[in-house]
Design a protein around this motif. Structure first.
Motif, PDB file in Angstrom:
ATOM      1  N   VAL A  16     -35.723 -13.053 -46.691  1.00  0.00           N
ATOM      2  CA  VAL A  16     -34.417 -13.643 -46.389  1.00  0.00           C
ATOM      3  C   VAL A  16     -33.303 -12.850 -47.068  1.00  0.00           C
ATOM      4  CG1 VAL A  16     -32.962 -15.667 -46.760  1.00  0.00           C
ATOM      5  CG2 VAL A  16     -35.294 -15.943 -45.938  1.00  0.00           C
ATOM      6  N   ILE A  17     -33.525 -12.440 -48.312  1.00  0.00           N
ATOM      7  CA  ILE A  17     -32.506 -11.679 -49.035  1.00  0.00           C
ATOM      8  C   ILE A  17     -32.295 -10.315 -48.377  1.00  0.00           C
ATOM      9  CG2 ILE A  17     -31.991 -10.555 -51.237  1.00  0.00           C
ATOM     10  CD1 ILE A  17     -33.526 -12.946 -52.546  1.00  0.00           C
ATOM     11  N   PHE A  18     -33.387  -9.635 -48.005  1.00  0.00           N
ATOM     12  CA  PHE A  18     -33.250  -8.369 -47.296  1.00  0.00           C
ATOM     13  C   PHE A  18     -32.525  -8.573 -45.963  1.00  0.00           C
ATOM     14  CE2 PHE A  18     -36.879  -6.327 -49.694  1.00  0.00           C
ATOM     15  CZ  PHE A  18     -36.087  -5.367 -50.289  1.00  0.00           C
ATOM     16  N   GLY A  19     -32.790  -9.674 -45.292  1.00  0.00           N
ATOM     17  CA  GLY A  19     -32.095  -9.964 -44.039  1.00  0.00           C
ATOM     18  C   GLY A  19     -30.601 -10.118 -44.236  1.00  0.00           C
ATOM     19  N   ILE A  20     -30.192 -10.799 -45.300  1.00  0.00           N
ATOM     20  CA  ILE A  20     -28.766 -10.960 -45.592  1.00  0.00           C
ATOM     21  C   ILE A  20     -28.126  -9.615 -45.904  1.00  0.00           C
ATOM     22  CG2 ILE A  20     -27.130 -11.930 -47.266  1.00  0.00           C
ATOM     23  CD1 ILE A  20     -29.057 -14.343 -47.466  1.00  0.00           C
ATOM     24  N   ILE A  21     -28.810  -8.789 -46.705  1.00  0.00           N
ATOM     25  CA  ILE A  21     -28.273  -7.473 -47.040  1.00  0.00           C
ATOM     26  C   ILE A  21     -28.183  -6.599 -45.792  1.00  0.00           C
ATOM     27  CG2 ILE A  21     -28.750  -5.339 -48.318  1.00  0.00           C
ATOM     28  CD1 ILE A  21     -29.856  -7.152 -50.570  1.00  0.00           C
ATOM     29  N   ASN A  22     -29.199  -6.653 -44.927  1.00  0.00           N
ATOM     30  CA  ASN A  22     -29.156  -5.864 -43.698  1.00  0.00           C
ATOM     31  C   ASN A  22     -28.053  -6.332 -42.767  1.00  0.00           C
ATOM     32  OD1 ASN A  22     -31.126  -3.728 -43.705  1.00  0.00           O
ATOM     33  ND2 ASN A  22     -32.650  -5.340 -43.907  1.00  0.00           N
ATOM     34  N   LEU A  23     -27.813  -7.634 -42.702  1.00  0.00           N
ATOM     35  CA  LEU A  23     -26.682  -8.115 -41.904  1.00  0.00           C
ATOM     36  C   LEU A  23     -25.360  -7.589 -42.447  1.00  0.00           C
ATOM     37  CD1 LEU A  23     -27.563 -11.810 -41.031  1.00  0.00           C
ATOM     38  CD2 LEU A  23     -27.309  -9.888 -39.463  1.00  0.00           C
TER      39      LEU A  23
ATOM     40  N   ARG B 171     -23.084  -5.001 -40.265  1.00  0.00           N
ATOM     41  CA  ARG B 171     -22.153  -6.022 -39.774  1.00  0.00           C
ATOM     42  C   ARG B 171     -21.293  -5.524 -38.621  1.00  0.00           C
ATOM     43  NH1 ARG B 171     -20.447  -4.023 -44.537  1.00  0.00           N
ATOM     44  NH2 ARG B 171     -18.307  -3.236 -44.673  1.00  0.00           N
ATOM     45  N   LYS B 172     -20.862  -4.264 -38.640  1.00  0.00           N
ATOM     46  CA  LYS B 172     -20.037  -3.739 -37.543  1.00  0.00           C
ATOM     47  C   LYS B 172     -20.840  -3.650 -36.254  1.00  0.00           C
ATOM     48  CE  LYS B 172     -17.006  -1.136 -40.568  1.00  0.00           C
ATOM     49  NZ  LYS B 172     -16.622   0.201 -41.042  1.00  0.00           N
ATOM     50  N   GLY B 173     -22.076  -3.160 -36.354  1.00  0.00           N
ATOM     51  CA  GLY B 173     -22.923  -3.076 -35.170  1.00  0.00           C
ATOM     52  C   GLY B 173     -23.282  -4.442 -34.621  1.00  0.00           C
ATOM     53  N   VAL B 174     -23.568  -5.382 -35.510  1.00  0.00           N
ATOM     54  CA  VAL B 174     -23.885  -6.744 -35.075  1.00  0.00           C
ATOM     55  C   VAL B 174     -22.661  -7.403 -34.449  1.00  0.00           C
ATOM     56  CG1 VAL B 174     -24.549  -9.046 -35.901  1.00  0.00           C
ATOM     57  CG2 VAL B 174     -25.751  -7.041 -36.739  1.00  0.00           C
ATOM     58  N   PHE B 175     -21.494  -7.185 -35.062  1.00  0.00           N
ATOM     59  CA  PHE B 175     -20.272  -7.764 -34.505  1.00  0.00           C
ATOM     60  C   PHE B 175     -19.982  -7.172 -33.128  1.00  0.00           C
ATOM     61  CE2 PHE B 175     -15.641  -7.774 -33.934  1.00  0.00           C
ATOM     62  CZ  PHE B 175     -15.420  -9.131 -33.955  1.00  0.00           C
ATOM     63  N   ARG B 176     -20.157  -5.834 -32.982  1.00  0.00           N
ATOM     64  CA  ARG B 176     -19.945  -5.206 -31.680  1.00  0.00           C
ATOM     65  C   ARG B 176     -20.934  -5.728 -30.650  1.00  0.00           C
ATOM     66  NH1 ARG B 176     -20.644   0.361 -33.044  1.00  0.00           N
ATOM     67  NH2 ARG B 176     -19.560   0.251 -34.997  1.00  0.00           N
ATOM     68  N   LEU B 177     -22.162  -5.951 -31.072  1.00  0.00           N
ATOM     69  CA  LEU B 177     -23.185  -6.446 -30.156  1.00  0.00           C
ATOM     70  C   LEU B 177     -22.811  -7.812 -29.598  1.00  0.00           C
ATOM     71  CD1 LEU B 177     -26.074  -6.110 -28.957  1.00  0.00           C
ATOM     72  CD2 LEU B 177     -26.871  -7.335 -30.961  1.00  0.00           C
TER      73      LEU B 177
ATOM     74  N   VAL C 249     -25.993   7.231 -52.953  1.00  0.00           N
ATOM     75  CA  VAL C 249     -26.774   7.888 -51.902  1.00  0.00           C
ATOM     76  C   VAL C 249     -25.985   7.876 -50.593  1.00  0.00           C
ATOM     77  CG1 VAL C 249     -28.995   7.286 -52.940  1.00  0.00           C
ATOM     78  CG2 VAL C 249     -28.004   5.768 -51.265  1.00  0.00           C
ATOM     79  N   PRO C 250     -26.312   8.794 -49.683  1.00  0.00           N
ATOM     80  CA  PRO C 250     -25.652   8.781 -48.373  1.00  0.00           C
ATOM     81  C   PRO C 250     -25.949   7.492 -47.598  1.00  0.00           C
ATOM     82  CG  PRO C 250     -26.842  10.848 -48.727  1.00  0.00           C
ATOM     83  CD  PRO C 250     -27.203   9.929 -49.844  1.00  0.00           C
ATOM     84  N   ASP C 251     -25.073   7.180 -46.651  1.00  0.00           N
ATOM     85  CA  ASP C 251     -25.216   5.937 -45.875  1.00  0.00           C
ATOM     86  C   ASP C 251     -26.532   5.876 -45.106  1.00  0.00           C
ATOM     87  OD1 ASP C 251     -21.705   5.632 -45.025  1.00  0.00           O
ATOM     88  OD2 ASP C 251     -22.858   4.755 -46.674  1.00  0.00           O
ATOM     89  N   LEU C 252     -26.956   7.007 -44.562  1.00  0.00           N
ATOM     90  CA  LEU C 252     -28.196   7.013 -43.787  1.00  0.00           C
ATOM     91  C   LEU C 252     -29.389   6.662 -44.664  1.00  0.00           C
ATOM     92  CD1 LEU C 252     -29.479   7.505 -41.036  1.00  0.00           C
ATOM     93  CD2 LEU C 252     -29.707   9.910 -41.665  1.00  0.00           C
ATOM     94  N   VAL C 253     -29.443   7.210 -45.868  1.00  0.00           N
ATOM     95  CA  VAL C 253     -30.529   6.890 -46.792  1.00  0.00           C
ATOM     96  C   VAL C 253     -30.466   5.420 -47.193  1.00  0.00           C
ATOM     97  CG1 VAL C 253     -31.473   7.386 -49.081  1.00  0.00           C
ATOM     98  CG2 VAL C 253     -30.676   9.251 -47.645  1.00  0.00           C
ATOM     99  N   LEU C 254     -29.269   4.928 -47.444  1.00  0.00           N
ATOM    100  CA  LEU C 254     -29.081   3.520 -47.806  1.00  0.00           C
ATOM    101  C   LEU C 254     -29.628   2.602 -46.718  1.00  0.00           C
ATOM    102  CD1 LEU C 254     -27.542   1.545 -49.857  1.00  0.00           C
ATOM    103  CD2 LEU C 254     -25.756   1.577 -48.128  1.00  0.00           C
ATOM    104  N   LYS C 255     -29.257   2.873 -45.478  1.00  0.00           N
ATOM    105  CA  LYS C 255     -29.714   2.046 -44.363  1.00  0.00           C
ATOM    106  C   LYS C 255     -31.229   2.128 -44.190  1.00  0.00           C
ATOM    107  CE  LYS C 255     -25.374   2.190 -41.867  1.00  0.00           C
ATOM    108  NZ  LYS C 255     -24.665   2.660 -40.673  1.00  0.00           N
ATOM    109  N   ARG C 256     -31.775   3.325 -44.346  1.00  0.00           N
ATOM    110  CA  ARG C 256     -33.218   3.481 -44.175  1.00  0.00           C
ATOM    111  C   ARG C 256     -33.996   2.751 -45.270  1.00  0.00           C
ATOM    112  NH1 ARG C 256     -33.694   9.850 -42.476  1.00  0.00           N
ATOM    113  NH2 ARG C 256     -32.957   9.559 -40.351  1.00  0.00           N
TER     114      ARG C 256
END
Length: 103
Positions: free
Chosen positions: A75-82, A86-92, A20-27
């Motif tokens: 917790v598992i969803f949180g790890i997957i979302n991190l 990861r690039k956005g969190v690292f930039r933040l 699937v496209p990245d946007l769908v994956l993230k959503r």
């Protein structure tokens, strides 16, 4: 049980990453995290409003199970979302200030 949940959700993530496209994956994964968080909140609400004591009885066991299950999934969803963000969190966390003119 948590390790099986982690393996299953990781396998689903890998399959989705290639199909699937990245946007769908993230959503999808962010929506999964929000749903798990909401179900955990509802489980906590039912435990709290039932004025239950520390010692459980047979009829109270189901809410503790749901709290544990959806807490683990959260917790598992949180790890997957991190991992996904990861690039956005690292930039933040690597920015010197909020007024940087980076895009």
């Amino acid at each position: 049980m948590e390790i099986f949940l982690f393996i299953a959700l990781f396998f689903i993530y890998v399959l989705m990453a290639f199909s699937v496209p990245d946007l769908v994956l993230k959503r999808v994964w962010l929506l999964g995290y929000v749903c798990a968080f909401a179900l955990t909140a509802v489980s906590i609400l039912f435990i709290h409003t039932g004025r239950q004591t520390v010692l459980m009885q047979e009829n109270e066991m189901n809410w503790y199970y749901f709290l544990y299950l959806f807490g683990s999934i959260s917790v598992i969803f949180g790890i997957i979302n991190l991992w996904i963000y990861r690039k956005g969190v690292f930039r933040l966390f690597s920015r010197a200030s909020l007024n940087d003119d980076e895009g």
